[in-house]
Design an enzyme around this catalytic site. Sequence first.
Site, PDB file in Angstrom:
ATOM      1  N   SER A 139       1.045  -1.084  -0.169  1.00  0.00           N
ATOM      2  CA  SER A 139      -0.089  -0.366   0.237  1.00  0.00           C
ATOM      3  C   SER A 139       0.663   1.378  -0.185  1.00  0.00           C
ATOM      4  CB  SER A 139      -1.091   0.543   1.581  1.00  0.00           C
ATOM      5  OG  SER A 139      -1.855   1.486   1.039  1.00  0.00           O
ATOM      6  N   ASP A 142      -0.288   3.353   4.048  1.00  0.00           N
ATOM      7  CA  ASP A 142      -0.850   2.892   5.248  1.00  0.00           C
ATOM      8  C   ASP A 142       0.133   2.993   5.697  1.00  0.00           C
ATOM      9  OD1 ASP A 142       1.662   1.328   4.149  1.00  0.00           O
ATOM     10  OD2 ASP A 142       0.282  -0.838   4.518  1.00  0.00           O
ATOM     11  N   GLU A 200      18.677   7.584  -7.150  1.00  0.00           N
ATOM     12  CA  GLU A 200      19.701   8.334  -7.152  1.00  0.00           C
ATOM     13  C   GLU A 200      20.931   8.298  -5.540  1.00  0.00           C
ATOM     14  OE1 GLU A 200      20.497  10.577  -9.650  1.00  0.00           O
ATOM     15  OE2 GLU A 200      18.455  10.100  -9.990  1.00  0.00           O
TER      16      GLU A 200
END
Length: 213
Positions: A139, A142, A200
């Site tokens: 999710s 959440d 990155e």
Amino acid sequence: MTITPEKRPELGYIPSGSTNDFASSLGLPKNMRKAAQTAALGKPFLVDVGVFGKNRYFVYVAAFGLFTGVSYQTPQEDKQVLGRLAYFLHGVKALGEVKPIHARVEFEDQVLELDVLDGLVCSTTSVGGVLALDSLGISLNDGQSELLLVRDIKNLIDFNNVSTALLKSDFRENENIVSKKVRRVKFLFDSPVDWTLDGEYGGTVKEVEIVNH
């Protein structure tokens, strides 16, 4: 600045590149014009934001170990032409340089001491356009991140088990892979370790706490 629930910033996201995990997880159009229309007219969607240390932020993955440098060392032109295949090819080159990283990992009420080949703290349905995480019930809002730790591989049986699990995206019943949902996790290493944040370079740390906001 403190951001209250009533003053959460609304940000439009226009993806670029052929493999974009964050955009894929959100189901955003790959066409930039359509993505811009979504940003201007779409319905706001809350997302978790991770904090790496005191003031480094990421939205979908913080990682170390195997393939860590692949995301930011793979040339942009290769990504544009080859897509996810570019990550795979550059990842294969990195295999010969891989060494297990000894780590102490503290989360919830648990402490693990283990040798890790690859470690991720993420909130995404895929990583690098290759590793699918749909089966984990991810999710994006959440307040929990998925902690994935691939243990050091000692023999061909371990290698086969891990490879099969990664290909099938089935991590729950594999003794070589730790998979947990966490709100907060702390890593302590014997020596400084390189990290990547959202593809990155994320810096080199010997100790770091990651919190999901």
